[in-house]
Design a protein around this motif. Structure first.
Motif, PDB file in Angstrom:
ATOM      1  N   ARG A  21      -6.663 -25.225 -28.348  1.00 55.74           N
ATOM      2  CA  ARG A  21      -6.897 -26.279 -27.345  1.00 55.74           C
ATOM      3  C   ARG A  21      -6.325 -25.866 -25.999  1.00 55.74           C
ATOM      4  O   ARG A  21      -5.359 -25.114 -25.939  1.00 55.74           O
ATOM      5  CB  ARG A  21      -6.239 -27.586 -27.794  1.00 55.74           C
ATOM      6  N   CYS A  22      -6.909 -26.406 -24.939  1.00 57.49           N
ATOM      7  CA  CYS A  22      -6.404 -26.071 -23.612  1.00 57.49           C
ATOM      8  C   CYS A  22      -6.666 -27.208 -22.644  1.00 57.49           C
ATOM      9  O   CYS A  22      -7.673 -27.910 -22.756  1.00 57.49           O
ATOM     10  CB  CYS A  22      -7.051 -24.789 -23.100  1.00 57.49           C
ATOM     11  N   ASN A  23      -5.757 -27.357 -21.690  1.00 61.44           N
ATOM     12  CA  ASN A  23      -5.923 -28.379 -20.653  1.00 61.44           C
ATOM     13  C   ASN A  23      -6.724 -27.853 -19.462  1.00 61.44           C
ATOM     14  O   ASN A  23      -6.975 -28.592 -18.527  1.00 61.44           O
ATOM     15  CB  ASN A  23      -4.544 -28.901 -20.208  1.00 61.44           C
ATOM     16  N   LEU A  24      -7.098 -26.557 -19.480  1.00 60.77           N
ATOM     17  CA  LEU A  24      -7.932 -25.997 -18.408  1.00 60.77           C
ATOM     18  C   LEU A  24      -9.226 -25.426 -19.000  1.00 60.77           C
ATOM     19  O   LEU A  24      -9.390 -25.373 -20.222  1.00 60.77           O
ATOM     20  CB  LEU A  24      -7.174 -24.909 -17.644  1.00 60.77           C
ATOM     21  N   ARG A  25     -10.098 -24.984 -18.109  1.00 64.87           N
ATOM     22  CA  ARG A  25     -11.382 -24.399 -18.542  1.00 64.87           C
ATOM     23  C   ARG A  25     -11.673 -23.179 -17.670  1.00 64.87           C
ATOM     24  O   ARG A  25     -12.677 -23.153 -16.955  1.00 64.87           O
ATOM     25  CB  ARG A  25     -12.530 -25.418 -18.343  1.00 64.87           C
ATOM     26  N   CYS A  26     -10.796 -22.190 -17.687  1.00 61.60           N
ATOM     27  CA  CYS A  26     -10.954 -21.049 -16.768  1.00 61.60           C
ATOM     28  C   CYS A  26     -12.311 -20.369 -16.951  1.00 61.60           C
ATOM     29  O   CYS A  26     -12.762 -20.166 -18.083  1.00 61.60           O
ATOM     30  CB  CYS A  26      -9.835 -20.046 -16.987  1.00 61.60           C
ATOM     31  N   ILE A  27     -12.890 -20.002 -15.826  1.00 56.92           N
ATOM     32  CA  ILE A  27     -14.270 -19.494 -15.857  1.00 56.92           C
ATOM     33  C   ILE A  27     -14.409 -18.191 -16.645  1.00 56.92           C
ATOM     34  O   ILE A  27     -15.472 -17.906 -17.177  1.00 56.92           O
ATOM     35  CB  ILE A  27     -14.853 -19.303 -14.423  1.00 56.92           C
ATOM     36  N   TYR A  28     -13.315 -17.416 -16.718  1.00 58.00           N
ATOM     37  CA  TYR A  28     -13.407 -16.140 -17.438  1.00 58.00           C
ATOM     38  C   TYR A  28     -13.057 -16.288 -18.906  1.00 58.00           C
ATOM     39  O   TYR A  28     -13.037 -15.316 -19.653  1.00 58.00           O
ATOM     40  CB  TYR A  28     -12.496 -15.082 -16.795  1.00 58.00           C
ATOM     41  N   CYS A  29     -12.687 -17.488 -19.295  1.00 58.66           N
ATOM     42  CA  CYS A  29     -12.197 -17.683 -20.660  1.00 58.66           C
ATOM     43  C   CYS A  29     -13.149 -18.527 -21.495  1.00 58.66           C
ATOM     44  O   CYS A  29     -13.321 -18.283 -22.687  1.00 58.66           O
ATOM     45  CB  CYS A  29     -10.820 -18.322 -20.610  1.00 58.66           C
ATOM     46  N   MET A  30     -13.752 -19.534 -20.882  1.00 57.53           N
ATOM     47  CA  MET A  30     -14.647 -20.407 -21.665  1.00 57.53           C
ATOM     48  C   MET A  30     -15.638 -21.106 -20.743  1.00 57.53           C
ATOM     49  O   MET A  30     -15.498 -21.096 -19.526  1.00 57.53           O
ATOM     50  CB  MET A  30     -13.834 -21.436 -22.448  1.00 57.53           C
ATOM     51  N   GLY A  68      -2.188 -19.016 -26.818  1.00 56.36           N
ATOM     52  CA  GLY A  68      -3.207 -19.948 -27.307  1.00 56.36           C
ATOM     53  C   GLY A  68      -4.571 -19.515 -26.798  1.00 56.36           C
ATOM     54  O   GLY A  68      -4.756 -18.337 -26.475  1.00 56.36           O
ATOM     55  N   GLY A  69      -5.395 -20.464 -26.576  1.00 54.05           N
ATOM     56  CA  GLY A  69      -5.306 -21.796 -26.010  1.00 54.05           C
ATOM     57  C   GLY A  69      -4.063 -21.944 -25.131  1.00 54.05           C
ATOM     58  O   GLY A  69      -3.462 -20.971 -24.756  1.00 54.05           O
ATOM     59  N   GLU A  70      -3.737 -23.154 -24.833  1.00 53.64           N
ATOM     60  CA  GLU A  70      -2.526 -23.390 -24.043  1.00 53.64           C
ATOM     61  C   GLU A  70      -1.409 -23.817 -24.995  1.00 53.64           C
ATOM     62  O   GLU A  70      -1.448 -24.920 -25.543  1.00 53.64           O
ATOM     63  CB  GLU A  70      -2.801 -24.456 -22.970  1.00 53.64           C
ATOM     64  N   THR A  97       1.567 -18.955 -20.641  1.00 53.32           N
ATOM     65  CA  THR A  97       1.115 -20.316 -20.349  1.00 53.32           C
ATOM     66  C   THR A  97       0.384 -20.362 -19.017  1.00 53.32           C
ATOM     67  O   THR A  97       0.627 -19.534 -18.143  1.00 53.32           O
ATOM     68  CB  THR A  97       2.326 -21.277 -20.286  1.00 53.32           C
ATOM     69  N   ASN A  98      -0.473 -21.364 -18.872  1.00 53.41           N
ATOM     70  CA  ASN A  98      -1.079 -21.554 -17.548  1.00 53.41           C
ATOM     71  C   ASN A  98      -0.104 -22.267 -16.607  1.00 53.41           C
ATOM     72  O   ASN A  98      -0.407 -22.454 -15.434  1.00 53.41           O
ATOM     73  CB  ASN A  98      -2.415 -22.299 -17.645  1.00 53.41           C
ATOM     74  N   GLY A  99       1.021 -22.705 -17.105  1.00 53.39           N
ATOM     75  CA  GLY A  99       2.103 -23.199 -16.252  1.00 53.39           C
ATOM     76  C   GLY A  99       2.003 -24.660 -15.841  1.00 53.39           C
ATOM     77  O   GLY A  99       2.953 -25.212 -15.282  1.00 53.39           O
TER      78      GLY A  99
HETATM   79 FE1  SF4 Z   1      -6.942 -22.204 -21.039  1.00 51.62          FE
HETATM   80 FE2  SF4 Z   1      -5.553 -19.965 -20.752  1.00 51.62          FE
HETATM   81 FE3  SF4 Z   1      -8.189 -19.907 -21.318  1.00 51.62          FE
HETATM   82 FE4  SF4 Z   1      -7.414 -20.722 -18.925  1.00 51.62          FE
HETATM   83  S1  SF4 Z   1      -7.096 -18.675 -19.795  1.00 51.62           S
HETATM   84  S2  SF4 Z   1      -8.932 -21.741 -20.236  1.00 51.62           S
HETATM   85  S3  SF4 Z   1      -5.548 -21.713 -19.365  1.00 51.62           S
HETATM   86  S4  SF4 Z   1      -6.600 -20.649 -22.625  1.00 51.62           S
END
Ligand code: SF4
Ligand code: SAM
Length: 329
Positions: A21-30, A68-70, A97-99
């Motif tokens: 699970r994550c609180n962000l949706r980074c463009i390079y990740c998902m 993670g995820g976060e 962490t994404n901090g």
């Molecule tokens: Fe979340 Fe980290 Fe992926 Fe960004 S890089 S969407 S913060 S798991």
């Protein structure tokens, strides 16, 4: 049993993903919609993770990274850190962490034995940060960085995934961050791992660009040895700076020959390599030491000599089926 693979590489480092699970949706990740999440019942409990690490520590695992995820979105992560900290033979526990949630959690993380963090931060401009993370708030991350510095959660590393046309104009600002504070900025090459971003080949940049830019800007980079936990980064210091600049270039110049890493995914898969699909289910063997020994041997025997990520990846076989948030970055 030694944690050695068929290519003579010895493994002392385990990366543990504790959630997808994550609180962000980074463009390079998902993708914008996120990923198909694991059912809670399929996620390893903290007791199971601790049990696995207790088994591996006498075999040579000394360093752990929680990711993670976060990782900070999973409840009670400080208790996991506390439990891991008590395992004999574990010398270093770090967290990526994404901090965004770090500032309010920092005391309880440190009280339970966390000594250092890597914070992923790809832009120092609010709008670009928002564009990359889709929903992030830069101020919260900056607060996390400031409080981590104040409380001595060091060495403090900042991970920057460099992308052409997105944040490559900020190389100077990130280099400058290392001048006055003990901040270790590590530029990371964008890896074709997300399965979503069809723009990878347009956005990928070799880190050679950063070196050239640093030189063109008049920064003199001197090589640095011995920064804790720096297995994969080539590290430099700008003349007179308190922090350092690291280059992690898995695509343009991979470091597979010196790989010491193994992985545990949130759903309990033992994964010998980030890139290749091979993974083995740990959960069923956790209470059966001979079976767990066999599983680890089997995992090590499966480890490939190297991954196949390269600037020409689109024409190559693709090993991965899960994105970084699912594997554990
Ligand atoms: Fe979340 Fe980290 Fe992926 Fe960004 S890089 S969407 S913060 S798991
Ligand atoms: N959520 C945490 C974070 O962002 O730090 C931990 C998990 S995240 C998957 C771990 C690291 O993987 C982050 O530093 C992130 O920037 C990096 N990452 C994710 N996808 C990537 C990609 N396609 N290429 C390079 N790095 C990537």
């Amino acid at each position: 049993m030694k944690l050695q693979d068929n290519f003579g590489r010895k493994h002392d480092y385990l990366r543990i993903s504790i959630t997808d699970r994550c609180n962000l949706r980074c463009i390079y990740c998902m993708g914008e919609e996120g990923i198909k999440l694991l059912d809670h019942r399929d996620v390893l409990s903290y007791e199971e993770i601790i049990g696995f690490v207790k088994f591996l520590a006498p075999l040579g695992i000394k360093k752990l990274r929680i990711t993670g995820g976060e990782p900070l979105v999973r409840k009670g992560v400080e208790n996991l850190i506390g439990g891991l900290n008590e395992i004999s033979g574990i010398e270093d526990i770090a967290l990526t962490t994404n901090g965004e949630l770090l500032a309010p959690m920092i005391d309880k993380l440190m009280d339970n034995g966390l000594r250092r963090v890597n914070i992923s931060l790809d832009s120092l401009k609010p709008n670009t940060y928002k564009e990359i993370t889709r929903i992030g708030n830069l101020n919260k991350v900056l607060q996390g960085i400031n409080i981590a510095l104040k409380k001595g959660l060091t060495p403090l590393k900042i991970n920057v995934v460099l992308m052409a046309g997105v944040n490559d104009e900020e190389i100077y600002d990130f280099l400058k961050l290392t001048l006055d504070d003990p901040i270790h900025v590590r530029f990371i090459e964008y890896m074709p791992l997300d399965g979503h971003d069809l723009k990878w080949s347009k956005r990928y940049l070799s880190l050679q660009v950063v070196k050239e830019k640093a030189t063109a800007l008049g920064f003199k980079l001197n090589p640095v040895e011995g920064l804790i936990g720096n297995g994969t980064a080539e590290t430099w210091r700008i003349h007179g700076a308190k922090g350092t600049v690291g280059f992690i270039h898995p695509v343009s110049n991979h470091f597979c020959a010196s790989c010491t890493r193994l992985r545990l995914t949130a759903d309990g898969k033992f994964k010998p390599c980030l890139y290749w699909q091979e993974e083995l289910n740990v959960r069923d063997t956790l209470n059966d030491p001979p079976a767990l020994t066999n599983l680890i041997k089997q995992g090590l025997a499966m480890k490939h000599e190297k991954h196949l990520m390269s600037p020409g990846i689109e024409n190559q076989e693709q090993g991965y089926v899960r994105c970084m948030a699912q594997i554990g970055g």
